[in-house]
Design an enzyme around this catalytic site. Structure first.
Site, PDB file in Angstrom:
ATOM      1  N   GLN A  25     -22.394  -7.855   2.283  1.00  9.45           N
ATOM      2  CA  GLN A  25     -21.970  -7.235   3.537  1.00  9.45           C
ATOM      3  C   GLN A  25     -22.442  -5.783   3.609  1.00  9.45           C
ATOM      4  O   GLN A  25     -22.271  -5.128   4.627  1.00  9.45           O
ATOM      5  CB  GLN A  25     -20.430  -7.270   3.643  1.00  9.45           C
TER       6      GLN A  25
ATOM      7  N   GLU B 213     -10.284  -7.845  12.710  1.00  9.43           N
ATOM      8  CA  GLU B 213      -9.272  -8.114  11.697  1.00  9.43           C
ATOM      9  C   GLU B 213      -7.836  -7.942  12.193  1.00  9.43           C
ATOM     10  O   GLU B 213      -6.900  -8.357  11.513  1.00  9.43           O
ATOM     11  CB  GLU B 213      -9.537  -7.205  10.495  1.00  9.43           C
TER      12      GLU B 213
ATOM     13  N   ARG C  43     -10.351 -10.414   5.494  1.00  9.21           N
ATOM     14  CA  ARG C  43     -10.460 -10.144   6.922  1.00  9.21           C
ATOM     15  C   ARG C  43      -9.429  -9.095   7.351  1.00  9.21           C
ATOM     16  O   ARG C  43      -8.672  -9.299   8.301  1.00  9.21           O
ATOM     17  CB  ARG C  43     -10.283 -11.433   7.729  1.00  9.21           C
ATOM     18  N   CYS C  44      -9.367  -8.009   6.600  1.00  7.58           N
ATOM     19  CA  CYS C  44      -8.444  -6.949   7.031  1.00  7.58           C
ATOM     20  C   CYS C  44      -8.974  -5.623   6.557  1.00  7.58           C
ATOM     21  O   CYS C  44      -9.679  -5.536   5.569  1.00  7.58           O
ATOM     22  CB  CYS C  44      -7.032  -7.211   6.523  1.00  7.58           C
TER      23      CYS C  44
END
Lengths: 790, 168
Positions: free
Chosen positions: A223, A743, A373-374
């Site tokens: 990423q 998110e 996902r946060c």
């Protein structure tokens, strides 16, 4: 509906443009790392430890070397010769690449088999014989802090315990005073369990070292390709891998969710082997390896406290966190924030006393932890404050919606200084909750609930009104391994008025190829269709810190807008020259400059760009390109109001989510379709930890659900039908007023679900159940509270 | 010992010599270089490797290449000619934002292809159960269901449902 300033043909902000990237994915033409095949490529498979904590007595590779196709087996001792057997983590801790004597968690890499085919590598793996001397692992983070616990990190000279770090924020004394004098104090111990991101594509790479040109191309599932390039140069610089000779390519990524931020040992081993043999080496992990060894998320034990008045005013909160990082702190947090941005835990509420303290500890579990996902550790914080808020409402007998309305920071009080030191940019929490209540039909649902409760039926309504903190981050506070957390955009407009734009971020499904093009279209009036977006190749894209923590729109999206504005400034100069007027006599309207008072005299952006290459003013630089490195002045603070309605079968504990309304506020919206899609996906990754997912270990350190057979990722059947909507409070400091959204639902969703379930169970005096809340836990709580006694 | 097999993939016959243990998904990806079929797990749980074998959707990670001998296979690359026109499902996924990262998408589309071949007017509930052997981690499934409903309307020649997001 979102207002659009541009036509559909231009496709600027606010248009639900269909995604540019979809064409290849729906026709099987995506290009993921496992799709790469290079001439002479070798395949790597990894032998992993069956024990959580053991001495390695011997590694016997004799039989493995007899397997046809096996080239070599690489051990820690082999890497030690090149000082490549250890690597730093992103948190400046250290981690074994391959062990020389001890394994510290189950599924840890022990040695790597290199072969001419995938199957030969696997055969070789099966033939390696490792003799271990198992030791008793430390699995409980509380016991790990016991002075009598064995010291796990004996590799660290002088280390006398398993403590990693202590961190705190807020005012301890002031908070203690408020607590001492408060009418009502709520205290709850909670565990936010260890979970795993399970992107459907696992991690992997093809490391391709060219011995002649001393050049490494690293295709990998990352990423953050630019940061990885620098990390490789730092880790392997001493063997001659110099940063100008390293190219990291992040091809299409099959989901990331934070799990593709860290550097895993497999990547480093593949590089080392390619470096030594001069051939490309492919490593693609299995799902089970991914689930068992790659970075986990969460695993915070929280003592959460709230002080308030009996009228329902929140006065103070206090949080004590124990973070179980496993074998090493391999989190992916900004350097100065080892607890991530957990200190957003004061939430959406107006009070001025809070204290947060945290300690991190080593255990014999796999290292981590990343976000799932946060934004950095925000989910843990939101779970704590939103559960506390509900418990407070219940305790004083007030409706949880009313109590929230009473305590919200008011929209006129922004920018708002939080008691833990954040400056919230903007928000309108009342509007969000009101809209969610209107959409769900809150009053009618409460009435229905009362009737059902009277009949002994279990129905619950749960609210979560959360504030996110994303867009890391301002360079004065935010860096990873010293590299400041800016991000970048480079726009090149070709003579015919079509553009290519490159970014330091990397989409893993977020739709950057479409949304970034829309931002540029908005600013320059070039149709989004004619703007090609490219990311992920460090040879061509400008440096950036990558995509995670909802930072792409707040940072690289801002860079796209600012770079576009630089180009517009140049366009104005060229237009003035072409129209033979002063720059001040020109006005901009999407896609063209025209002379004030004489709109028929105008030059389109395409005419201006063509002139930049064919007829530019003397003394001006030719061409039409701009780059911007955007250093955000503040973080952005998206928010949301979520309401969940559940029905519970009293006899079995089965939970049915009947409704889930999510109203998000992410500021100005670039593409409503994509924003809604992000909310849908985030919500399913909220129901997952709230009801299904948890990595479970036994006392010996064995993972009990290390495959997708028993780690429960929600399917289309478990995933509710989401009802979504939005309010819009633009960020005042962001160039296009956007805040980031990917998110928010993962952050805000779990407490809405947990609060709904507890609300349904509250007639029996049940006040808390740790997530994931399963039917068994519900049934057990009901039984313990006498629900089945007659 | 290599085994000779003949498989027809996307209407092209292939004569191959394969190890008896070779998984069909590896035959498709490694021998035929059709990389649109993905691998997402090792327990037949995720469905990313779903293909059509004689028209029936199967998870190609749990079937041997030799078992496909004499059979016909359709992968994502074979659904529509390059450059289009797309199938109703491919179109439905694009129009309804039924994909994010794209990794599960080929498997989803092939599974749904069989689903609609058997029943071109499924309910939402039937679709959800029908694709429950395929995992998606990005989309939350709502738009995948919408995409399949869109494709089913298109196949029946009925008015297409709105593709605008219901984002109030």
């Amino acid at each position: 509906m979102t207002q659009c300033k541009t036509s559909k043909e231009i496709g600027g902000m606010g248009h639900s443009l269909k995604r540019k990237e979809d064409a290849r994915f729906i026709q099987g033409k995506g290009h993921y790392v496992d799709d790469i095949k290079l001439p002479g490529m070798l395949y790597m498979d990894i032998v992993r430890s069956p024990y959580a904590y053991a001495k390695i007595k011997s590694i016997n590779i004799e039989e493995a070397m007899k397997v046809p196709g096996v080239i070599t087996v690489v051990t820690g001792k082999d890497l030690e010769k090149y000082k490549l057997h250890w690597m730093p983590t992103l948190m400046s801790d250290t981690q074994m690449v391959l062990p020389t004597d001890t394994v510290m968690y189950q599924a840890q890499e022990v040695c790597a088999v290199i072969a001419t085919s995938k199957y030969a590598a696997r055969d070789g793996r099966e033939a390696v014989k490792v003799e271990y001397e198992p030791m008793k692992p430390v699995m409980d983070p509380f016991k790990s802090l016991d002075p009598a616990a064995p010291v796990l990190r004996t590799d660290k000279p002088g280390k006398k315990d398993n403590h990693i770090w202590h961190w705190q924020a807020g005012d301890k004394e002031k908070t203690a005073q408020v607590f001492a004098n408060a009418d009502v104090v709520i205290k709850q111990q909670m565990h936010i369990p260890r979970i795993h991101v399970v992107s459907i594509e696992t991690c992997g790479c093809v490391a391709d070292y060219d011995k002649v040109n001393h050049h490494l191309t690293m295709y990998m599932t990352t990423q953050a390709p630019h940061a990885i390039r620098t990390v490789i140069a730092l880790v392997a610089g001493h063997v001659g891998l110099s940063e100008e000779r390293i190219r990291v390519v992040s091809p299409d990524i099959g989901g990331g969710f934070g799990g593709k931020v860290p550097v895993y040992p497999g990547y480093v081993i593949a590089i080392a082997v390619s470096f030594l043999v001069g051939k490309p080496v492919k490593w693609i992990e299995d799902r089970s390896e991914n689930l068992q060894a790659d970075s986990f998320a969460r695993d915070y034990h929280i003592t959460a406290e709230l002080a308030g008045t009996k009228e329902g005013k929140i006065l103070a909160t206090r949080f004590k966190v124990l973070a179980d990082h496993g074998y090493t702190d391999a989190a992916a947090n900004p350097s100065k924030f080892p607890l991530g941005l957990f200190s957003i835990c004061t939430g959406s509420y107006d009070y001025n006393a809070a204290f947060v303290e945290a300690d991190a500890v080593y255990t014999n579990k796999p290292p981590g932890g990343v976000a799932y996902r946060c934004s950095f550790r925000v989910t843990e914080a939101v779970q704590a404050i939103e559960r506390l808020t509900d418990m407070f409402a219940k305790k004083i007998g007030k409706d949880p919606a009313e109590l929230r309305m009473q305590n919200f920071i008011k929209k006129e009080d922004f920018p708002w200084h939080s008691p833990t030191g954040w400056i919230y940019d903007s928000g309108n929490y009342q509007a969000g909750l009101q809209k969610a209540m209107d959409v769900v039909g809150y009053a009618a649902l409460r009435k229905e609930q009362a009737e059902k409760q009277a009949r002994g039926e279990l129905m619950g309504i749960g609210i979560s009104t959360f504030t996110e903190i994303v867009g890391a981050g301002p360079s004065k506070d935010f860096d990873i391994l010293g590299i400041k957390m800016f991000d970048s955009a480079e726009i090149r407009v070709h003579p015919t008025g079509k553009a290519i734009a490159r970014f330091g971020t990397k989409s893993q499904g977020q739709g950057h190829e479409t949304t970034y093009a829309q931002i540029i279209a908005e600013e320059l009036g070039i149709p989004a269709e004619n703007i090609q977006v490219e990311e992920g190749d460090t040879d061509t894209a400008p440096y950036g810190l990558g995509t995670y923590a909802s930072r792409s729109t707040p940072t690289a999206g801002a860079a796209a807008a600012v770079a576009s504005r630089k180009l517009r400034d140049k366009a104005r100069k060229i237009a003035a020259y072409l129209l033979e007027v002063s720059e001040n006599d020109l006005e901009w309207e999407t896609g063209k400059f025209f002379v004030k008072g004489a709109p028929e005299k105008s030059k389109t952006i395409q005419e201006i760009v063509f002139a930049a290459y064919t007829n530019h003013p003397q003394g001006m630089e030719a061409g039409f390109e701009a780059t911007h490195y955007y250093d955000p002045p503040n973080l952005t603070f998206p928010s949301g109001a979520y309401i969940c309605v559940v029905d519970i079968d009293k006899e079995t504990g089965a939970i049915h989510i009947r409704r889930f309304v999510a109203i998000d506020d992410c500021g100005n919206i670039i593409n409503p379709m994509i924003v809604q899609g992000q909310v849908h996906g985030g919500l399913t990754q909220a129901v997952a930890p709230a009801m299904y997912e948890e990595l479970i270990y036994d006392g010996e350190g064995n993972i009990l659900n290390g495959t997708l057979m028993d780690y429960l990722v929600p399917t289309a059947v478990e995933s509710p039908k989401w009802e979504t909507g939005h309010t819009c409070t633009p960020s005042p400091h962001h160039p296009i007023g956007a805040k980031g959204v990917g998110e928010s639902p993962t952050v805000g969703g779990p407490p809405a679900i947990a609060n709904a379930i507890i609300d349904a169970l509250s007639p029996f005096g049940i006040t808390h159940i740790d997530i994931p809340i399963t039917p068994y836990k519900v049934w057990k709580a009901l039984k313990e509270h006498g629900a089945y006694d007659k | 010992m290599l085994k000779k097999i003949t498989v027809t993939v996307n209407e092209t016959p292939h004569h191959l010599e394969v190890e008896p243990r070779l998984l069909l998904v590896h035959m498709i990806r490694e021998l035929l270089n059709l990389t649109g079929t993905h691998i997402g797990c090792d327990t037949t749980s995720c469905g990313a490797c779903t293909i059509l074998l004689n028209g029936k959707s199967v998870k190609s990670c749990t079937i041997l290449a030799v078992q496909a001998n004499g059979k016909s296979i359709t992968t994502i690359e074979g659904l529509a000619p390059e450059g289009g026109p797309l199938t109703p499902l491919q179109e439905g996924f694009k129009e309804n934002h039924g994909l994010h990262c794209g990794f599960c998408t080929p498997g989803m589309i092939l599974r749904a292809t069989e689903l609609l071949a058997r029943n071109n007017n499924p309910t939402e509930e039937e679709i959800r159960w029908g694709i429950s052997g395929n995992l998606c981690r990005c989309t939350g499934y709502n738009n995948i269901v919408k995409a399949i409903l869109y494709a089913s309307a298109k196949m029946r020649g009925e008015a297409l449902p709105s593709t605008e997001p219901e984002f109030v």
